[in-house]
Design a protein around this motif. Structure first.
Motif, PDB file in Angstrom:
ATOM      1  N   LEU A  63       0.839  -1.209   0.000  1.00  0.00           N
ATOM      2  CA  LEU A  63       0.000   0.000   0.000  1.00  0.00           C
ATOM      3  C   LEU A  63       0.869   1.252   0.000  1.00  0.00           C
ATOM      4  O   LEU A  63       0.568   2.229  -0.702  1.00  0.00           O
ATOM      5  CB  LEU A  63      -0.922  -0.001   1.222  1.00  0.00           C
ATOM      6  N   ARG A  64       1.952   1.226   0.760  1.00  0.00           N
ATOM      7  CA  ARG A  64       2.833   2.398   0.831  1.00  0.00           C
ATOM      8  C   ARG A  64       3.649   2.571  -0.453  1.00  0.00           C
ATOM      9  O   ARG A  64       3.948   3.700  -0.841  1.00  0.00           O
ATOM     10  CB  ARG A  64       3.786   2.253   2.013  1.00  0.00           C
ATOM     11  N   GLY A  65       4.024   1.469  -1.104  1.00  0.00           N
ATOM     12  CA  GLY A  65       4.908   1.580  -2.261  1.00  0.00           C
ATOM     13  C   GLY A  65       4.243   1.273  -3.588  1.00  0.00           C
ATOM     14  O   GLY A  65       4.900   1.376  -4.627  1.00  0.00           O
ATOM     15  N   VAL A  68       3.328  -2.789  -8.318  1.00  0.00           N
ATOM     16  CA  VAL A  68       4.476  -3.224  -9.115  1.00  0.00           C
ATOM     17  C   VAL A  68       5.799  -2.803  -8.492  1.00  0.00           C
ATOM     18  O   VAL A  68       6.689  -3.642  -8.283  1.00  0.00           O
ATOM     19  CB  VAL A  68       4.352  -2.720 -10.568  1.00  0.00           C
ATOM     20  N   PRO A  69       5.995  -1.514  -8.154  1.00  0.00           N
ATOM     21  CA  PRO A  69       7.258  -1.144  -7.492  1.00  0.00           C
ATOM     22  C   PRO A  69       7.438  -1.848  -6.155  1.00  0.00           C
ATOM     23  O   PRO A  69       8.561  -2.195  -5.773  1.00  0.00           O
ATOM     24  CB  PRO A  69       7.132   0.375  -7.307  1.00  0.00           C
ATOM     25  N   GLY A  70       6.323  -2.075  -5.421  1.00  0.00           N
ATOM     26  CA  GLY A  70       6.430  -2.727  -4.116  1.00  0.00           C
ATOM     27  C   GLY A  70       6.886  -4.165  -4.216  1.00  0.00           C
ATOM     28  O   GLY A  70       7.742  -4.615  -3.449  1.00  0.00           O
ATOM     29  N   VAL A  71       6.331  -4.916  -5.182  1.00  0.00           N
ATOM     30  CA  VAL A  71       6.757  -6.308  -5.373  1.00  0.00           C
ATOM     31  C   VAL A  71       8.207  -6.351  -5.850  1.00  0.00           C
ATOM     32  O   VAL A  71       8.995  -7.207  -5.421  1.00  0.00           O
ATOM     33  CB  VAL A  71       5.829  -7.027  -6.365  1.00  0.00           C
ATOM     34  N   CYS A  72       8.574  -5.415  -6.754  1.00  0.00           N
ATOM     35  CA  CYS A  72       9.972  -5.351  -7.207  1.00  0.00           C
ATOM     36  C   CYS A  72      10.903  -5.034  -6.043  1.00  0.00           C
ATOM     37  O   CYS A  72      12.005  -5.602  -5.942  1.00  0.00           O
ATOM     38  CB  CYS A  72      10.119  -4.297  -8.301  1.00  0.00           C
ATOM     39  N   CYS A  73      10.475  -4.131  -5.152  1.00  0.00           N
ATOM     40  CA  CYS A  73      11.277  -3.790  -3.971  1.00  0.00           C
ATOM     41  C   CYS A  73      11.409  -5.005  -3.053  1.00  0.00           C
ATOM     42  O   CYS A  73      12.484  -5.261  -2.496  1.00  0.00           O
ATOM     43  CB  CYS A  73      10.627  -2.624  -3.229  1.00  0.00           C
ATOM     44  N   MET A  74      10.327  -5.768  -2.908  1.00  0.00           N
ATOM     45  CA  MET A  74      10.368  -6.971  -2.079  1.00  0.00           C
ATOM     46  C   MET A  74      11.339  -7.991  -2.662  1.00  0.00           C
ATOM     47  O   MET A  74      12.126  -8.612  -1.934  1.00  0.00           O
ATOM     48  CB  MET A  74       8.964  -7.565  -1.973  1.00  0.00           C
ATOM     49  N   HIS A 214      -3.843   0.863  -7.275  1.00  0.00           N
ATOM     50  CA  HIS A 214      -2.524   1.001  -6.635  1.00  0.00           C
ATOM     51  C   HIS A 214      -1.446   0.282  -7.443  1.00  0.00           C
ATOM     52  O   HIS A 214      -0.446  -0.161  -6.874  1.00  0.00           O
ATOM     53  CB  HIS A 214      -2.574   0.415  -5.222  1.00  0.00           C
ATOM     54  N   ALA A 215      -1.632   0.204  -8.755  1.00  0.00           N
ATOM     55  CA  ALA A 215      -0.714  -0.598  -9.574  1.00  0.00           C
ATOM     56  C   ALA A 215       0.665   0.020  -9.696  1.00  0.00           C
ATOM     57  O   ALA A 215       1.683  -0.665  -9.572  1.00  0.00           O
ATOM     58  CB  ALA A 215      -1.313  -0.809 -10.961  1.00  0.00           C
ATOM     59  N   MET A 216       0.748   1.308  -9.954  1.00  0.00           N
ATOM     60  CA  MET A 216       2.048   1.922 -10.258  1.00  0.00           C
ATOM     61  C   MET A 216       2.115   3.332  -9.674  1.00  0.00           C
ATOM     62  O   MET A 216       1.370   4.223 -10.087  1.00  0.00           O
ATOM     63  CB  MET A 216       2.259   1.973 -11.771  1.00  0.00           C
ATOM     64  N   ARG A 217       2.979   3.483  -8.720  1.00  0.00           N
ATOM     65  CA  ARG A 217       3.237   4.801  -8.132  1.00  0.00           C
ATOM     66  C   ARG A 217       4.649   4.780  -7.582  1.00  0.00           C
ATOM     67  O   ARG A 217       4.964   3.990  -6.692  1.00  0.00           O
ATOM     68  CB  ARG A 217       2.227   5.094  -7.016  1.00  0.00           C
ATOM     69  N   VAL A 218       5.494   5.611  -8.095  1.00  0.00           N
ATOM     70  CA  VAL A 218       6.883   5.655  -7.635  1.00  0.00           C
ATOM     71  C   VAL A 218       7.077   6.929  -6.828  1.00  0.00           C
ATOM     72  O   VAL A 218       7.046   8.042  -7.372  1.00  0.00           O
ATOM     73  CB  VAL A 218       7.868   5.615  -8.821  1.00  0.00           C
TER      74      VAL A 218
END
Length: 450
Positions: A63-65, A68-74, A214-218
């Motif tokens: 939710l915070r990231g 797509v960016p959140g899963v990549c960060c994980m 919430h798909a894509m937000r950098v």
């Protein structure tokens, strides 16, 4: 955290206790370096170490990231922390050390090893704060569902729990029986995982809308994601233990890490995506709090089961922090020899009361797990392993400086020289940079400073 750590709630605490009792530096061999466990069994145990109650905060990480960016960060966090887990084993092999503390001491001197103990102590005590918050969350929901008691004051629940259960258990001298209850916690977490993922699949059309939103937000929220994921992939003080069980076979250790961290990533990502898809903007720090009380007996059983499991984890983790505290203080060590009972009561009752007080001030468990990940997790998983590698592979002039004590005065401890690889040294520098950057920004973002 936790929270990387975050972890299998009881087994991690049990192994922390074993690590604390081991000597700071010594031969890894033991039994002539023969393997005492297979890669498969070590992979299962390491996966159990990684996956614990901190999983409930991972949907908040997405939710915070964003998705797509959140899963990549994980994924990025899992890969880098898996590599640092292997790096610790490599350093144990090269420096002839048997513990995380020993590795750090070999590079920075005896007082440098105390820094690791400070991190373990802080991680353990704040993990107890997170446990108090989770137990209170679960009990408040359970009491509402069972007895219709709505909005029972959190301080009342926390202090009642502290005085009647966690404080007496923390005073117990022998906690060995609690180590065998870890399977209950894992079974409940497994049940919750299956329940939420099946609920996600059963409500896929509505969940897709939340995921698309919430798909894509950098933005800078990714640093909060990084902090929460750091705690989720944290079990690094146990790397020397697994390395020794595998007969100091680095290739076997690598296979174990790939299997365990890969499995953890698959479980974490699926659970986090399911939670985000189900609840979207209304997602809470503990995803189970999003479910209503009425008519949901499966979730009610999960609340009660998790509360029970975490209550009996608390004293194991607390004991780790207390032993680290005593080990860091010569005055407390002298007091424990001259007045063991008084010292035991003081070093138990005082910290437990402080933990309860802090727990009353914080309601969102993701705040604690995020801060632990951004600070302790960044140190243990990113900064420390990379710093040790840079120190022991530095040119002779730099190595001489690195061998001086990290804190305070005293004679320098000779550091072992390890042949360095330029690419790995560059990678280690990157780990240190990311570790400090995520610490600064992650703490600020988690606290809402910007």
């Amino acid at each position: 955290v936790w929270l990387k750590n975050s972890t299998s709630v009881r087994q991690l605490a049990s192994e922390q206790l074993s690590a604390l009792s081991s000597s700071g530096r010594g031969a890894m061999g033991g039994d002539d370096g023969k393997s005492t466990a297979s890669v498969a069994s070590c992979s299962v145990n390491l996966t159990k170490n990684l996956i614990g109650a901190g999983i409930f905060s991972l949907p908040t990480a997405l939710l915070r990231g964003s998705l797509v960016p959140g899963v990549c960060c994980m994924l990025f966090t899992g890969v880098v922390q898996g590599s640092s887990f292997v790096l610790i084993a490599f350093l144990c092999q090269q420096l002839n050390c048997s513990s995380y503390r020993g590795v750090f001491s070999a590079a920075f001197g005896k007082r440098g090893g105390d820094v690791v103990d400070v991190c373990i102590m802080t991680n353990s005590l704040f993990a107890c704060v997170a446990y108090n918050i989770l137990i209170t969350d679960f009990l408040q929901k359970a009491m509402e569902g069972l007895f219709g008691w709505v909005d029972v004051p959190r301080p009342l629940v926390i202090w009642t729990l502290t005085l009647t259960i966690t404080l007496p258990l923390s005073h117990a001298r022998d906690l060995s029986a609690l180590r065998y209850t870890s399977m209950l916690g894992l079974a409940i977490i497994g049940f919750v995982f299956l329940y939420i993922t099946s609920d996600f699949l059963g409500n896929l059309p509505a969940a897709k809308e939340n995921l698309q939103k919430h798909a894509m937000r950098v933005d800078i929220g990714l640093f909060t994601t990084l902090a929460l994921c750091t705690g989720a992939f944290q079990a690094h003080y146990n790397s020397p233990k697994f390395f020794k069980e595998l007969g100091c076979d680095l290739q076997a250790h690598i296979r174990c890490v790939i299997t365990s961290f890969g499995t953890a990533f698959c479980i974490y990502s699926l659970f986090a995506i399911s939670g985000l898809g189900l609840f979207g903007d209304s997602l809470l720090g503990n995803v189970l709090k999003n479910y209503p009380v009425e008519g949901n007996y499966a979730v009610l059983m999960a609340w009660l089961g998790m509360a029970f499991a975490i209550v009996f984890t608390y004293p194991l983790v607390f004991t780790t922090g207390r032993e680290s505290l005593i080990g860091l203080s010569p005055a407390l060590q002298r007091a424990s020899r001259s007045s063991p009972m008084l010292t035991h009561v003081a070093t138990t009752s005082g910290p437990v009361a402080v933990i309860a007080l802090v727990s009353c001030m914080v309601e969102d468990v993701s705040l604690i797990t995020g801060l632990l990940g951004a600070t302790i997790g960044a140190c243990l998983c990113w900064i420390f392993p990379a710093s040790v590698y840079l120190a022991v592979t530095a040119p002779p002039s730099g190595l001489q400086d690195a061998s001086a004590p990290l804190l305070g005065r005293g004679p320098p401890m000779p550091a072992s020289r390890v042949e360095g690889n330029p690419a790995l040294r560059a990678y280690a520098r990157g780990m240190v940079f990311v570790g400090f950057s995520s610490m600064a920004v992650g703490v600020s973002k988690t606290l809402g400073l910007f």
